[in-house]
Scaffold this motif. Sequence first.
Motif, PDB file in Angstrom:
ATOM      1  N   VAL A  13      35.366  30.343  36.108  1.00  6.48           N
ATOM      2  CA  VAL A  13      34.479  31.121  35.250  1.00  6.48           C
ATOM      3  C   VAL A  13      34.393  32.552  35.789  1.00  6.48           C
ATOM      4  O   VAL A  13      34.120  32.765  36.962  1.00  6.48           O
ATOM      5  N   THR A  14      34.653  33.501  34.911  1.00  3.52           N
ATOM      6  CA  THR A  14      34.513  34.914  35.241  1.00  3.52           C
ATOM      7  C   THR A  14      33.352  35.467  34.425  1.00  3.52           C
ATOM      8  O   THR A  14      33.296  35.292  33.212  1.00  3.52           O
ATOM      9  N   LEU A  15      32.435  36.111  35.112  1.00  2.00           N
ATOM     10  CA  LEU A  15      31.273  36.728  34.480  1.00  2.00           C
ATOM     11  C   LEU A  15      31.345  38.221  34.758  1.00  2.00           C
ATOM     12  O   LEU A  15      31.486  38.628  35.915  1.00  2.00           O
ATOM     13  N   TRP A  34      29.724  39.521  29.524  1.00  2.00           N
ATOM     14  CA  TRP A  34      30.874  38.789  29.002  1.00  2.00           C
ATOM     15  C   TRP A  34      31.199  37.649  29.953  1.00  2.00           C
ATOM     16  O   TRP A  34      31.160  37.829  31.175  1.00  2.00           O
ATOM     17  N   GLN A  35      31.524  36.470  29.417  1.00  2.00           N
ATOM     18  CA  GLN A  35      31.873  35.312  30.250  1.00  2.00           C
ATOM     19  C   GLN A  35      33.015  34.562  29.589  1.00  2.00           C
ATOM     20  O   GLN A  35      33.025  34.348  28.377  1.00  2.00           O
ATOM     21  N   ASP A  36      34.003  34.154  30.410  1.00  2.00           N
ATOM     22  CA  ASP A  36      35.137  33.397  29.896  1.00  2.00           C
ATOM     23  C   ASP A  36      35.833  32.716  31.067  1.00  2.00           C
ATOM     24  O   ASP A  36      35.591  33.043  32.230  1.00  2.00           O
ATOM     25  N   PHE A  66      31.991  42.401  38.100  1.00  2.00           N
ATOM     26  CA  PHE A  66      32.326  41.030  37.736  1.00  2.00           C
ATOM     27  C   PHE A  66      32.377  40.131  38.963  1.00  2.00           C
ATOM     28  O   PHE A  66      32.500  40.577  40.093  1.00  2.00           O
ATOM     29  N   HIS A  68      33.811  35.887  40.028  1.00  2.00           N
ATOM     30  CA  HIS A  68      34.658  34.774  39.612  1.00  2.00           C
ATOM     31  C   HIS A  68      34.360  33.580  40.501  1.00  2.00           C
ATOM     32  O   HIS A  68      34.202  33.723  41.706  1.00  2.00           O
TER      33      HIS A  68
END
Length: 87
Positions: A13-15, A34-36, A66, A68
């Motif tokens: 998960v990267t925020l 943003w998160q993905d 960001f 991770h």
Amino acid sequence: MSETEMLLKGYGVTLAEFFYRMPDYRSVLNSFVWQDYDQAPDHPRLFGFVEFWQAEMDGPLHSVRFTHRKLIAPGQWRHVTGEFTLH
């Protein structure tokens, strides 16, 4: 691809928090979160989103912060093909 498959292939998960200037008021900063799922250290989805932002959005980016986190590490999951029970 399912979430489990992605996690087993090394995704995490990267925020990201984007700080950008308002189009009409350049002295005002606003933020967008943003998160993905993404792969470290290259972060292709994050950098793809940054490129999209710079090409399509009116508010110029000020900065991006960001983090991770891998949710499944190699030592935390293992595939079991059989089970033996002793007494």
